[in-house]
Design a protein around this motif. Structure first.
Motif, PDB file in Angstrom:
ATOM      1  N   ASN A   1      14.688  10.332   2.744  1.00 49.03           N
ATOM      2  CA  ASN A   1      15.559  11.454   2.402  1.00 49.03           C
ATOM      3  C   ASN A   1      14.696  12.649   2.010  1.00 49.03           C
ATOM      4  OD1 ASN A   1      14.935  11.173  -0.526  1.00 49.03           O
ATOM      5  ND2 ASN A   1      16.138   9.282  -0.329  1.00 49.03           N
ATOM      6  N   GLU A   2      15.329  13.806   1.886  1.00 53.07           N
ATOM      7  CA  GLU A   2      14.577  15.025   1.585  1.00 53.07           C
ATOM      8  C   GLU A   2      13.889  14.931   0.230  1.00 53.07           C
ATOM      9  OE1 GLU A   2      16.718  18.623   2.098  1.00 53.07           O
ATOM     10  OE2 GLU A   2      17.519  18.064   4.066  1.00 53.07           O
ATOM     11  N   LEU A   3      14.575  14.347  -0.756  1.00 54.87           N
ATOM     12  CA  LEU A   3      14.007  14.249  -2.101  1.00 54.87           C
ATOM     13  C   LEU A   3      12.699  13.465  -2.088  1.00 54.87           C
ATOM     14  CD1 LEU A   3      14.372  14.799  -5.144  1.00 54.87           C
ATOM     15  CD2 LEU A   3      15.616  12.621  -5.284  1.00 54.87           C
TER      16      LEU A   3
ATOM     17  N   ARG B   1       0.855  -1.190   0.000  1.00 56.17           N
ATOM     18  CA  ARG B   1       0.000   0.000   0.000  1.00 56.17           C
ATOM     19  C   ARG B   1       0.890   1.239   0.000  1.00 56.17           C
ATOM     20  NH1 ARG B   1      -5.077  -1.658   1.940  1.00 56.17           N
ATOM     21  NH2 ARG B   1      -5.176  -3.939   1.720  1.00 56.17           N
ATOM     22  N   ILE B   2       0.740   2.060  -1.011  1.00 55.02           N
ATOM     23  CA  ILE B   2       1.604   3.222  -1.199  1.00 55.02           C
ATOM     24  C   ILE B   2       0.831   4.489  -0.863  1.00 55.02           C
ATOM     25  CG2 ILE B   2       3.022   4.498  -2.850  1.00 55.02           C
ATOM     26  CD1 ILE B   2       3.289   1.832  -4.424  1.00 55.02           C
ATOM     27  N   ASN B   3       1.381   5.271   0.053  1.00 52.90           N
ATOM     28  CA  ASN B   3       0.775   6.530   0.464  1.00 52.90           C
ATOM     29  C   ASN B   3       1.830   7.632   0.408  1.00 52.90           C
ATOM     30  OD1 ASN B   3      -2.001   5.563   1.656  1.00 52.90           O
ATOM     31  ND2 ASN B   3      -0.465   4.168   2.489  1.00 52.90           N
ATOM     32  N   LYS B   4       1.402   8.852   0.616  1.00 58.14           N
ATOM     33  CA  LYS B   4       2.313   9.992   0.471  1.00 58.14           C
ATOM     34  C   LYS B   4       3.446   9.956   1.470  1.00 58.14           C
ATOM     35  CE  LYS B   4       2.385  15.033   0.149  1.00 58.14           C
ATOM     36  NZ  LYS B   4       1.600  16.284   0.256  1.00 58.14           N
ATOM     37  N   GLU B   5       3.130   9.628   2.739  1.00 59.94           N
ATOM     38  CA  GLU B   5       4.163   9.651   3.775  1.00 59.94           C
ATOM     39  C   GLU B   5       4.566   8.277   4.284  1.00 59.94           C
ATOM     40  OE1 GLU B   5       1.605  13.326   3.996  1.00 59.94           O
ATOM     41  OE2 GLU B   5       1.132  11.260   4.576  1.00 59.94           O
TER      42      GLU B   5
ATOM     43  N   ASN C   1       9.873   9.599   3.193  1.00 59.91           N
ATOM     44  CA  ASN C   1       8.848   8.557   3.107  1.00 59.91           C
ATOM     45  C   ASN C   1       9.398   7.256   3.701  1.00 59.91           C
ATOM     46  OD1 ASN C   1       7.262   6.349   1.595  1.00 59.91           O
ATOM     47  ND2 ASN C   1       6.149   8.195   1.068  1.00 59.91           N
ATOM     48  N   LEU C   2       8.524   6.492   4.382  1.00 67.94           N
ATOM     49  CA  LEU C   2       8.938   5.268   5.054  1.00 67.94           C
ATOM     50  C   LEU C   2       8.017   4.110   4.682  1.00 67.94           C
ATOM     51  CD1 LEU C   2       9.602   6.796   8.581  1.00 67.94           C
ATOM     52  CD2 LEU C   2      11.359   5.786   7.108  1.00 67.94           C
ATOM     53  N   ILE C   3       8.430   2.905   5.048  1.00 64.54           N
ATOM     54  CA  ILE C   3       7.574   1.732   4.874  1.00 64.54           C
ATOM     55  C   ILE C   3       7.558   0.949   6.182  1.00 64.54           C
ATOM     56  CG2 ILE C   3       9.460   0.294   3.956  1.00 64.54           C
ATOM     57  CD1 ILE C   3       7.247  -1.036   2.167  1.00 64.54           C
TER      58      ILE C   3
ATOM     59  N   PRO D   1       1.279  13.449   7.869  1.00 63.42           N
ATOM     60  CA  PRO D   1       2.271  14.487   7.580  1.00 63.42           C
ATOM     61  C   PRO D   1       3.343  14.544   8.669  1.00 63.42           C
ATOM     62  CG  PRO D   1       0.048  15.324   7.248  1.00 63.42           C
ATOM     63  CD  PRO D   1      -0.094  13.981   7.902  1.00 63.42           C
ATOM     64  N   GLY D   2       4.589  14.608   8.233  1.00 60.97           N
ATOM     65  CA  GLY D   2       5.698  14.699   9.172  1.00 60.97           C
ATOM     66  C   GLY D   2       6.076  13.391   9.833  1.00 60.97           C
ATOM     67  N   SER D   3       5.502  12.282   9.375  1.00 62.57           N
ATOM     68  CA  SER D   3       5.791  11.000  10.037  1.00 62.57           C
ATOM     69  C   SER D   3       7.266  10.662   9.995  1.00 62.57           C
ATOM     70  CB  SER D   3       4.970   9.874   9.396  1.00 62.57           C
ATOM     71  OG  SER D   3       5.229   9.790   8.004  1.00 62.57           O
ATOM     72  N   GLY D   4       7.926  10.920   8.874  1.00 58.43           N
ATOM     73  CA  GLY D   4       9.326  10.552   8.734  1.00 58.43           C
ATOM     74  C   GLY D   4      10.302  11.548   9.327  1.00 58.43           C
ATOM     75  N   THR D   5       9.811  12.693   9.786  1.00 56.89           N
ATOM     76  CA  THR D   5      10.698  13.702  10.373  1.00 56.89           C
ATOM     77  C   THR D   5      10.529  13.802  11.885  1.00 56.89           C
ATOM     78  OG1 THR D   5       9.066  15.443   9.889  1.00 56.89           O
ATOM     79  CG2 THR D   5      10.800  15.066   8.254  1.00 56.89           C
ATOM     80  N   GLN D   6       9.864  12.825  12.482  1.00 58.42           N
ATOM     81  CA  GLN D   6       9.773  12.792  13.936  1.00 58.42           C
ATOM     82  C   GLN D   6      11.175  12.676  14.537  1.00 58.42           C
ATOM     83  OE1 GLN D   6       6.771   9.874  15.446  1.00 58.42           O
ATOM     84  NE2 GLN D   6       6.311   9.562  13.269  1.00 58.42           N
TER      85      GLN D   6
END
Length: 600
Positions: A516-518, A84-88, A522-524, A483-488
């Motif tokens: 990464n920023e690019l 399942r692919i989502n934005k974050e 995003n995480l899985i 939003p912001g999940s990967g920058t916690q």
């Protein structure tokens, strides 16, 4: 073991209990209720897969993958790997009889007791931590029969390397309990199983009857007690029909017509995504529920990393079974996917706890050599080196190359590095760099079982994210917003430990490729939790402490006979692999349900 599932064409009109799903929580429900003599029906959206049915090569792996994203719907709806692919936040779950147990590493850890001090758990659950919940863990252990990798099995390079990494970090090291069989036997459900061959392919499906997956224990036990099992049946939603529940189903594959069956009790055990989706669609069809349905999605702090191209053999790539036949009784030195963990130091705050498990990349990914794994990792390693993550150059301190943004910046950084380390240090680094380059060339020519890839360690981290994800239905599809999940701060906190573990073997630390920023950090996750969480009342969750769904009519009103017993009900990250806790919580709910209904 013979197949135990039936086709949808044989589905009846009414059952006392319908269990939706066949993973850990659903398996517990089916097994416990069927043992009381009640009429139980299990509905699974995927296929029944037994040893020998799982993919062994790259082509089969692709054929067994399905992808769902906004604007993308690809692959068979019964394919084993459900992405399942989502934005974050992306999610990988299993599809088949046995649920995600078919493709996980079967690590059976119990979380730190402090996890249950959180107010996210209802008070009644916390009060049962040492009684009903402890009994749930004990029941799960008896059925799943976890044990650590045996001392008398072949030594594993990846396990021994992991122990050295723990020493380098000054952290405790443990051999983790895993639901894997290490000697031929008949399991707790009466199913014959074979000893693990050590192929390293747990996460692409065990073709050797060695993984203790739910279809071989809980579901098999339910079937032995009289439960009927149907595969390739998708539950769309549930609705109230007088004093019964109406379950709206359709064939998973194709455009078959929807039909309905009824039940006195419905147990949703379709996983964090599946159960929440069914309830969201039920709500859209008119079933009143809590406004908090869909909240508190957690990735259980999952983070993937690699110590690439180290100076020691890791042997962390599973056997390519599309090309190599494993002889009866043969024991290979890759081992189960996960066998050990670097633990957290004692005495620190719970939110700072995280564990680092080693892993094995499944052999079906290596079957595409040399065009897949070696060039992908080589490209990632180049980026990692520019980020200061080549520990030959910078040790465990990535700040050495913080200002390197392009190749033009590299000479100046090397010059500064030379001043700090002296001629002798530079000569040693030059030698080690030359060896890295040589190993990479070997992998590029000979494939993943040689050179840099043969010296690559896989890390899976679990800890405590903020459980801030929200699930919604859009165009009749489940979507996750976070939003912001990967920058916690949590994800930044674990990076020095992964870099330090990599430095123990002078490798290149490669972060999760999309973190990464690019790519927007995003995480899985492979451990999705929440979405239909248990709570004190409907103002903060979707189900009560007994896993009954809130009606939303008032704070405490619940539906009798509609429960959620899978990862969807877990209200916070656990910091360890969640399967044992999912089972324990489901066992507790079933004990209370059986007592309430007088089914004992």
């Amino acid at each position: 073991m013979k197949r135990i599932s039936n086709p949808m064409s044989e589905l009846g009109d009414h059952y006392t209990v319908v269990v939706v799903g066949s993973g850990y929580g659903a398996g517990v429900a089916a097994s416990r209720i069927a043992a009381t003599g009640q009429q139980v029906c299990v509905l699974e959206r995927g296929r029944e897969m037994l040893a020998g049915d799982f993919p062994t090569g790259w082509k089969q792996g692709v054929e067994q993958a399905q992808f769902d994203a906004p604007g993308l719907d690809k692959g068979s709806k019964t394919a084993l790997f459900d992405v399942r692919i989502n934005k974050e936040m992306n999610v990988l779950v299993g599809c088949g009889l046995g649920g995600t147990s078919l493709i996980n590493a079967n690590v059976a850890l119990v979380p730190e007791p402090r996890v249950f001090d959180s107010n996210h758990w209802p008070a009644a659950v916390r009060a049962h931590r040492d009684t009903l919940l402890a009994d749930g863990y004990a029941r799960a252990e008896r059925m799943l029969q976890p044990n650590p990798y045996p001392e008398d099995y072949p030594r594993l390079d990846k396990l021994e390397a992991h122990e050295q990494e723990a020493k380098a970090l000054g952290r405790p090291f443990v051999r983790v309990p895993i639901n894997v069989t290490f000697e031929d036997r008949v399991n707790a459900a009466g199913v014959p199983q074979k000893a693990c061959v050590g192929c390293g392919n747990c996460v692409s499906g065990c073709n050797h009857w060695a993984k203790n997956t739910v279809n071989l224990n809980y579901v098999a036990d339910a079937h032995r007690s009289g439960a009927v099992v149907f595969c390739e049946v998708t539950v769309r939603y549930v609705s109230r029909d007088g004093d019964k529940w109406r379950i709206h189903v359709q064939p998973t594959e194709g455009d078959g017509p929807e039909r309905t069956i009824t039940a006195d009790v419905v147990v949703l055990g379709a996983g964090s995504l599946g159960s929440t989706e069914i309830l969201l669609r039920s709500a859209a069809e008119g079933l009143p529920v809590s406004a908090r349905l869909g909240d508190r999605f957690s990735a259980n702090g999952d983070f993937l990393g690699f110590a690439y191209n180290t100076n020691r053999t890791i042997n962390g790539i599973g056997i390519d079974e599309s090309k190599q036949t494993i002889e009866a009784g043969e024991r290979l030195a890759v081992g189960p996917t996960i066998t050990s963990a670097i633990w957290y130091p004692p005495g620190q705050p719970l939110e700072d706890d995280f564990i680092i498990e080693e892993g094995a990349i499944p052999g079906l990914m290596a079957s595409a050599d040399p065009v897949f794994l070696p060039p992908v990792f080589a490209a990632e390693a180049l980026v990692a080196t520019l980020q200061g993550h080549n520990t030959v150059l910078s040790g465990a301190d990535p700040s050495t190359f913080d200002n390197v943004k392009t190749f033009a910046d590299l000479p100046h950084a090397v010059e500064e590095h030379g001043r700090a380390h002296g001629l002798g240090g530079l000569l040693e680094e030059a030698k080690e760099l030359a060896e890295q380059v040589a190993r990479e060339a070997v992998s590029a020519v000979r494939g993943s079982y040689h050179g840099a890839m043969a010296n690559t360690q896989t890390y899976l981290v679990m800890g405590h994210d903020d459980a801030g994800g929200v699930m919604e239905l859009r165009d009749d599809k489940l979507r996750i917003d976070w939003p912001g999940s990967g920058t916690q701060p949590y994800y930044e906190k674990i990076q020095p430990a992964l870099l330090g573990a990599t430095a123990a073997h002078k490798g290149i630390y490669v972060e999760e490729p999309t973190w990464n920023e690019l790519m927007g950090h995003n995480l899985i996750t492979v451990h999705p939790l929440g979405g239909s969480v248990m709570a004190e009342d409907s103002s903060s969750g979707a189900v009560d402490h007994r896993n009954r769904v809130f009606t939303g009519a008032d704070a405490n009103s619940v539906y009798e006979g509609l429960l959620v017993t899978c990862g969807a009900s877990i209200p916070c990250p656990l910091g360890v692999n969640p399967l044992m806790t999912i089972c324990a919580v489901a066992e507790r709910a079933m004990t209370l349900l059986i007592e309430e209904r007088g089914w004992g």
